[in-house]
Design a protein around this motif. Structure first.
Motif, PDB file in Angstrom:
ATOM      1  N   GLY A 152      23.906 -17.123  -8.197  1.00 55.63           N
ATOM      2  CA  GLY A 152      22.629 -17.672  -7.756  1.00 55.63           C
ATOM      3  C   GLY A 152      22.652 -18.101  -6.299  1.00 55.63           C
ATOM      4  O   GLY A 152      21.700 -17.833  -5.544  1.00 55.63           O
ATOM      5  N   ILE A 153      23.723 -18.743  -5.875  1.00 53.46           N
ATOM      6  CA  ILE A 153      23.836 -19.156  -4.471  1.00 53.46           C
ATOM      7  C   ILE A 153      23.854 -17.938  -3.554  1.00 53.46           C
ATOM      8  O   ILE A 153      23.146 -17.886  -2.549  1.00 53.46           O
ATOM      9  CB  ILE A 153      25.095 -20.032  -4.274  1.00 53.46           C
ATOM     10  N   VAL A 154      24.645 -16.928  -3.920  1.00 52.49           N
ATOM     11  CA  VAL A 154      24.745 -15.720  -3.089  1.00 52.49           C
ATOM     12  C   VAL A 154      23.410 -14.970  -3.065  1.00 52.49           C
ATOM     13  O   VAL A 154      22.968 -14.498  -2.003  1.00 52.49           O
ATOM     14  CB  VAL A 154      25.899 -14.821  -3.575  1.00 52.49           C
ATOM     15  N   LEU A 155      22.727 -14.863  -4.207  1.00 48.61           N
ATOM     16  CA  LEU A 155      21.415 -14.202  -4.240  1.00 48.61           C
ATOM     17  C   LEU A 155      20.409 -14.930  -3.358  1.00 48.61           C
ATOM     18  O   LEU A 155      19.609 -14.292  -2.660  1.00 48.61           O
ATOM     19  CB  LEU A 155      20.889 -14.127  -5.674  1.00 48.61           C
ATOM     20  N   GLY A 156      20.420 -16.251  -3.389  1.00 48.20           N
ATOM     21  CA  GLY A 156      19.513 -17.020  -2.547  1.00 48.20           C
ATOM     22  C   GLY A 156      19.763 -16.785  -1.063  1.00 48.20           C
ATOM     23  O   GLY A 156      18.827 -16.617  -0.279  1.00 48.20           O
ATOM     24  N   ILE A 157      21.029 -16.755  -0.666  1.00 46.19           N
ATOM     25  CA  ILE A 157      21.371 -16.506   0.743  1.00 46.19           C
ATOM     26  C   ILE A 157      20.933 -15.115   1.170  1.00 46.19           C
ATOM     27  O   ILE A 157      20.349 -14.933   2.241  1.00 46.19           O
ATOM     28  CB  ILE A 157      22.888 -16.709   0.962  1.00 46.19           C
ATOM     29  N   VAL A 158      21.169 -14.122   0.324  1.00 44.68           N
ATOM     30  CA  VAL A 158      20.776 -12.752   0.660  1.00 44.68           C
ATOM     31  C   VAL A 158      19.259 -12.619   0.685  1.00 44.68           C
ATOM     32  O   VAL A 158      18.699 -11.947   1.559  1.00 44.68           O
ATOM     33  CB  VAL A 158      21.426 -11.742  -0.317  1.00 44.68           C
ATOM     34  N   GLY A 159      18.553 -13.267  -0.242  1.00 44.22           N
ATOM     35  CA  GLY A 159      17.084 -13.238  -0.226  1.00 44.22           C
ATOM     36  C   GLY A 159      16.529 -13.812   1.057  1.00 44.22           C
ATOM     37  O   GLY A 159      15.605 -13.256   1.666  1.00 44.22           O
ATOM     38  N   TRP A 160      17.077 -14.918   1.509  1.00 39.09           N
ATOM     39  CA  TRP A 160      16.643 -15.532   2.765  1.00 39.09           C
ATOM     40  C   TRP A 160      16.947 -14.600   3.939  1.00 39.09           C
ATOM     41  O   TRP A 160      16.134 -14.447   4.849  1.00 39.09           O
ATOM     42  CB  TRP A 160      17.320 -16.889   2.956  1.00 39.09           C
ATOM     43  N   SER A 161      18.108 -13.963   3.905  1.00 35.36           N
ATOM     44  CA  SER A 161      18.487 -13.051   4.986  1.00 35.36           C
ATOM     45  C   SER A 161      17.579 -11.826   5.026  1.00 35.36           C
ATOM     46  O   SER A 161      17.279 -11.306   6.108  1.00 35.36           O
ATOM     47  CB  SER A 161      19.945 -12.626   4.819  1.00 35.36           C
ATOM     48  N   ILE A 162      17.129 -11.355   3.874  1.00 32.62           N
ATOM     49  CA  ILE A 162      16.179 -10.234   3.840  1.00 32.62           C
ATOM     50  C   ILE A 162      14.879 -10.647   4.524  1.00 32.62           C
ATOM     51  O   ILE A 162      14.306  -9.892   5.306  1.00 32.62           O
ATOM     52  CB  ILE A 162      15.922  -9.767   2.398  1.00 32.62           C
ATOM     53  N   LEU A 163      14.408 -11.842   4.237  1.00 31.41           N
ATOM     54  CA  LEU A 163      13.176 -12.317   4.868  1.00 31.41           C
ATOM     55  C   LEU A 163      13.349 -12.497   6.368  1.00 31.41           C
ATOM     56  O   LEU A 163      12.384 -12.360   7.119  1.00 31.41           O
ATOM     57  CB  LEU A 163      12.731 -13.632   4.223  1.00 31.41           C
ATOM     58  N   LYS A 164      14.546 -12.786   6.826  1.00 31.09           N
ATOM     59  CA  LYS A 164      14.813 -12.930   8.262  1.00 31.09           C
ATOM     60  C   LYS A 164      15.028 -11.578   8.931  1.00 31.09           C
ATOM     61  O   LYS A 164      15.121 -11.507  10.144  1.00 31.09           O
ATOM     62  CB  LYS A 164      16.037 -13.822   8.498  1.00 31.09           C
ATOM     63  N   GLY A 165      15.131 -10.499   8.163  1.00 33.16           N
ATOM     64  CA  GLY A 165      15.247  -9.156   8.720  1.00 33.16           C
ATOM     65  C   GLY A 165      16.666  -8.695   8.978  1.00 33.16           C
ATOM     66  O   GLY A 165      16.874  -7.738   9.718  1.00 33.16           O
ATOM     67  N   ALA A 166      17.651  -9.323   8.382  1.00 35.69           N
ATOM     68  CA  ALA A 166      19.043  -8.913   8.582  1.00 35.69           C
ATOM     69  C   ALA A 166      19.272  -7.530   7.966  1.00 35.69           C
ATOM     70  O   ALA A 166      18.926  -7.298   6.810  1.00 35.69           O
ATOM     71  CB  ALA A 166      19.985  -9.936   7.958  1.00 35.69           C
ATOM     72  N   GLU A 167      19.834  -6.627   8.765  1.00 36.50           N
ATOM     73  CA  GLU A 167      20.070  -5.261   8.301  1.00 36.50           C
ATOM     74  C   GLU A 167      21.052  -5.221   7.130  1.00 36.50           C
ATOM     75  O   GLU A 167      20.881  -4.450   6.195  1.00 36.50           O
ATOM     76  CB  GLU A 167      20.597  -4.398   9.452  1.00 36.50           C
ATOM     77  N   TRP A 168      22.098  -6.015   7.176  1.00 35.17           N
ATOM     78  CA  TRP A 168      23.109  -6.010   6.127  1.00 35.17           C
ATOM     79  C   TRP A 168      22.568  -6.520   4.795  1.00 35.17           C
ATOM     80  O   TRP A 168      23.091  -6.179   3.737  1.00 35.17           O
ATOM     81  CB  TRP A 168      24.314  -6.867   6.533  1.00 35.17           C
ATOM     82  N   ALA A 169      21.514  -7.317   4.854  1.00 36.74           N
ATOM     83  CA  ALA A 169      21.022  -7.989   3.655  1.00 36.74           C
ATOM     84  C   ALA A 169      20.378  -7.021   2.662  1.00 36.74           C
ATOM     85  O   ALA A 169      20.427  -7.264   1.454  1.00 36.74           O
ATOM     86  CB  ALA A 169      20.040  -9.092   4.032  1.00 36.74           C
ATOM     87  N   ARG A 170      19.790  -5.951   3.148  1.00 31.23           N
ATOM     88  CA  ARG A 170      19.126  -5.021   2.218  1.00 31.23           C
ATOM     89  C   ARG A 170      20.133  -4.315   1.329  1.00 31.23           C
ATOM     90  O   ARG A 170      19.972  -4.271   0.115  1.00 31.23           O
ATOM     91  CB  ARG A 170      18.284  -4.021   2.986  1.00 31.23           C
ATOM     92  N   ALA A 171      21.173  -3.758   1.922  1.00 33.38           N
ATOM     93  CA  ALA A 171      22.202  -3.079   1.115  1.00 33.38           C
ATOM     94  C   ALA A 171      22.907  -4.086   0.213  1.00 33.38           C
ATOM     95  O   ALA A 171      23.169  -3.810  -0.962  1.00 33.38           O
ATOM     96  CB  ALA A 171      23.200  -2.372   2.018  1.00 33.38           C
ATOM     97  N   THR A 172      23.204  -5.258   0.753  1.00 35.29           N
ATOM     98  CA  THR A 172      23.844  -6.297  -0.042  1.00 35.29           C
ATOM     99  C   THR A 172      22.927  -6.732  -1.183  1.00 35.29           C
ATOM    100  O   THR A 172      23.394  -6.984  -2.299  1.00 35.29           O
ATOM    101  CB  THR A 172      24.208  -7.504   0.844  1.00 35.29           C
ATOM    102  N   GLY A 173      21.624  -6.820  -0.915  1.00 36.93           N
ATOM    103  CA  GLY A 173      20.662  -7.194  -1.944  1.00 36.93           C
ATOM    104  C   GLY A 173      20.625  -6.195  -3.084  1.00 36.93           C
ATOM    105  O   GLY A 173      20.545  -6.583  -4.255  1.00 36.93           O
ATOM    106  N   VAL A 174      20.700  -4.908  -2.760  1.00 38.12           N
ATOM    107  CA  VAL A 174      20.712  -3.877  -3.804  1.00 38.12           C
ATOM    108  C   VAL A 174      21.967  -4.012  -4.660  1.00 38.12           C
ATOM    109  O   VAL A 174      21.901  -3.997  -5.894  1.00 38.12           O
ATOM    110  CB  VAL A 174      20.622  -2.461  -3.183  1.00 38.12           C
ATOM    111  N   VAL A 175      23.119  -4.178  -4.007  1.00 37.42           N
ATOM    112  CA  VAL A 175      24.379  -4.299  -4.744  1.00 37.42           C
ATOM    113  C   VAL A 175      24.382  -5.554  -5.620  1.00 37.42           C
ATOM    114  O   VAL A 175      24.739  -5.505  -6.800  1.00 37.42           O
ATOM    115  CB  VAL A 175      25.579  -4.304  -3.763  1.00 37.42           C
ATOM    116  N   LEU A 176      23.959  -6.687  -5.047  1.00 35.87           N
ATOM    117  CA  LEU A 176      23.960  -7.938  -5.817  1.00 35.87           C
ATOM    118  C   LEU A 176      22.938  -7.917  -6.943  1.00 35.87           C
ATOM    119  O   LEU A 176      23.188  -8.467  -8.022  1.00 35.87           O
ATOM    120  CB  LEU A 176      23.714  -9.125  -4.900  1.00 35.87           C
ATOM    121  N   ALA A 177      21.780  -7.286  -6.702  1.00 31.24           N
ATOM    122  CA  ALA A 177      20.784  -7.176  -7.779  1.00 31.24           C
ATOM    123  C   ALA A 177      21.325  -6.305  -8.916  1.00 31.24           C
ATOM    124  O   ALA A 177      21.101  -6.605 -10.089  1.00 31.24           O
ATOM    125  CB  ALA A 177      19.473  -6.621  -7.235  1.00 31.24           C
TER     126      ALA A 177
END
Length: 146
Positions: A80-105
């Motif tokens: 949950g903590i990691v998903l929250g950090i990645v979700g926030w990073s996606i909203l900030k436009g971090a390139e790494w966050a999208r691929a990480t978001g797919v893997v974590l989801a």
């Protein structure tokens, strides 16, 4: 004044080409970031519930993937903590966050599938959220969302 028809693959043609932005997917990325934040908060709540008391979740007997309730609490809390950090990073436009978001989801889908006998309704809700997040992050090709 002559009107020229748009060529296939251009913005006005009704089809989505290589360079076009799918508005459903672009809006979906914003929603995916928010859903990852929500899924992260739900994971933290599930984790705290599992750590606080042993009678929150159903006790399952003879289950192949049986874990102690405290173990499930830690799994959900960390995820949950990691998903929250990645979700926030996606909203900030971090390139790494999208691929990480797919893997974590995807990992979250697997974990919630294994967790299904303990809390079926919450597991199904989390799986549905994660499947939408994977779709939205894999179909959009735009840049930062905020």
């Amino acid at each position: 004044m002559a009107h020229t028809a748009p060529t296939p693959g251009t913005a006005g043609s009704g089809s989505v080409g290589q360079g076009d932005v799918n508005p459903w997917a672009a809006s979906g990325v914003i929603f995916a970031g928010v859903l990852l934040l929500v899924d992260g908060v739900l994971g933290v709540i599930k984790g705290i519930s599992g750590l606080a008391t042993d009678d929150v979740y159903a006790h399952v007997r003879n289950y192949t993937f049986k874990f102690d309730v405290t173990s499930w609490g830690w799994i959900h809390l960390v995820l949950g903590i990691v998903l929250g950090i990645v979700g926030w990073s996606i909203l900030k436009g971090a390139e790494w966050a999208r691929a990480t978001g797919v893997v974590l989801a995807a990992i979250s889908v697997i974990i919630n599938f294994i967790w299904l006998p303990y809390q079926p309704i919450w597991a199904i809700i989390s799986i549905a959220i994660d499947v939408f997040v994977i779709w939205a992050l894999c179909t959009d090709r735009s840049k930062a969302v905020i």
